[in-house]
Design an enzyme around this catalytic site. Sequence first.
Site, PDB file in Angstrom:
ATOM      1  N   ASP A  13       0.790  -1.243   0.000  1.00 23.43           N
ATOM      2  CA  ASP A  13       0.000   0.000   0.000  1.00 23.43           C
ATOM      3  C   ASP A  13       0.822   1.294   0.000  1.00 23.43           C
ATOM      4  OD1 ASP A  13      -1.953  -1.934   0.213  1.00 23.43           O
ATOM      5  OD2 ASP A  13      -2.866  -1.154   2.032  1.00 23.43           O
ATOM      6  N   ASP A  51      -4.454  -0.866  -1.938  1.00 24.00           N
ATOM      7  CA  ASP A  51      -5.775  -0.702  -1.321  1.00 24.00           C
ATOM      8  C   ASP A  51      -6.672  -0.098  -2.410  1.00 24.00           C
ATOM      9  OD1 ASP A  51      -6.877  -1.153   1.291  1.00 24.00           O
ATOM     10  OD2 ASP A  51      -6.996   1.003   1.648  1.00 24.00           O
ATOM     11  N   HIS A  53     -10.609   0.687  -3.041  1.00 20.88           N
ATOM     12  CA  HIS A  53     -11.991   0.700  -2.549  1.00 20.88           C
ATOM     13  C   HIS A  53     -12.961   1.321  -3.551  1.00 20.88           C
ATOM     14  CE1 HIS A  53     -10.365  -0.480   1.262  1.00 20.88           C
ATOM     15  NE2 HIS A  53      -9.855   0.696   1.560  1.00 20.88           N
ATOM     16  N   HIS A  57     -17.536   2.765   0.249  1.00 16.79           N
ATOM     17  CA  HIS A  57     -17.007   1.576   0.932  1.00 16.79           C
ATOM     18  C   HIS A  57     -17.344   1.585   2.430  1.00 16.79           C
ATOM     19  CE1 HIS A  57     -13.693  -1.096   2.491  1.00 16.79           C
ATOM     20  NE2 HIS A  57     -14.186  -1.816   1.514  1.00 16.79           N
ATOM     21  N   HIS A  86     -10.607   7.030   1.114  1.00 14.67           N
ATOM     22  CA  HIS A  86      -9.214   6.898   0.656  1.00 14.67           C
ATOM     23  C   HIS A  86      -9.130   5.787  -0.387  1.00 14.67           C
ATOM     24  CE1 HIS A  86      -9.626   3.791   3.741  1.00 14.67           C
ATOM     25  NE2 HIS A  86      -8.673   3.124   3.091  1.00 14.67           N
ATOM     26  N   LYS A 111      -6.864  -5.121  -3.129  1.00 18.62           N
ATOM     27  CA  LYS A 111      -7.661  -5.643  -2.006  1.00 18.62           C
ATOM     28  C   LYS A 111      -8.598  -4.555  -1.510  1.00 18.62           C
ATOM     29  CE  LYS A 111      -4.071  -4.323   1.235  1.00 18.62           C
ATOM     30  NZ  LYS A 111      -4.851  -3.264   1.905  1.00 18.62           N
ATOM     31  N   CYS A 156      -2.219  -2.533   7.570  1.00 17.79           N
ATOM     32  CA  CYS A 156      -2.143  -3.498   6.468  1.00 17.79           C
ATOM     33  C   CYS A 156      -0.853  -4.320   6.459  1.00 17.79           C
ATOM     34  CB  CYS A 156      -2.386  -2.784   5.145  1.00 17.79           C
ATOM     35  SG  CYS A 156      -4.125  -2.282   4.998  1.00 17.79           S
TER      36      CYS A 156
END
Length: 208
Positions: A13, A51, A53, A57, A86, A111, A156
Amino acid sequence: MELTSRDALIVVDVQNDFCPGGALAVPEGDVVIPVIHRIAPAFGHIVLTQDWHPKGHCSFASSYARKKPGDVVLIGGEEQRLWPDHCVQGTRGAEIHPELRLERAELILRKGFRKEIDSYSAFFENDHSTPTGLAGYCRERGLERMFFAGLAFDYCVGFSALDARRCGFEALVIKDACRPIDVEGSVARMEAVFGRAGVKVVASEELG
Ligand code: VGL
Ligand code: ZN
């Protein structure tokens, strides 16, 4: 420390939104980049995570009527901390930081792309049972020992290292190649859990 072809560097990330100026900036998040550049040549395999989203989310405080970042809600019986919006799919904030130059990376694993569940770990979503496919990928590729770097140490990176152990891999976190968010004792808590789980914490100098 000798590295072999069964070792992988997992860079977690390192995205604009987690670096200074980003929507969920990790203090000094961008200082991990030169450290990662220094150690990357020693690795035969490099994997990046991102990351990723959708709008609305379930980890975004803005998705709830009366919640703010930092609040905690229950999702599927699990506590979920809420964050500012984010790493929204397709935005600049979600892009890998442009200064991170890891052309040899073999996989970029996304993810957190399901609206109704978050995924801190690169191996399982936050229900701790839905796999991302990374464990299968690593097994099929003959990778056995995972070295973790990136953002954030206490979220993470940490949950990825713990799940690597759960999946039967060796897991080492390169501490100076990470930076934490550090909310409400999250760093100390993660380090205590590392000890019990057999996740090792090392310094980048130890990699030669
Ligand atoms: C992360 C909070 C929310 C991380 C991702 O990359 O550590 N933290 N989403
Ligand atoms: Zn996230």
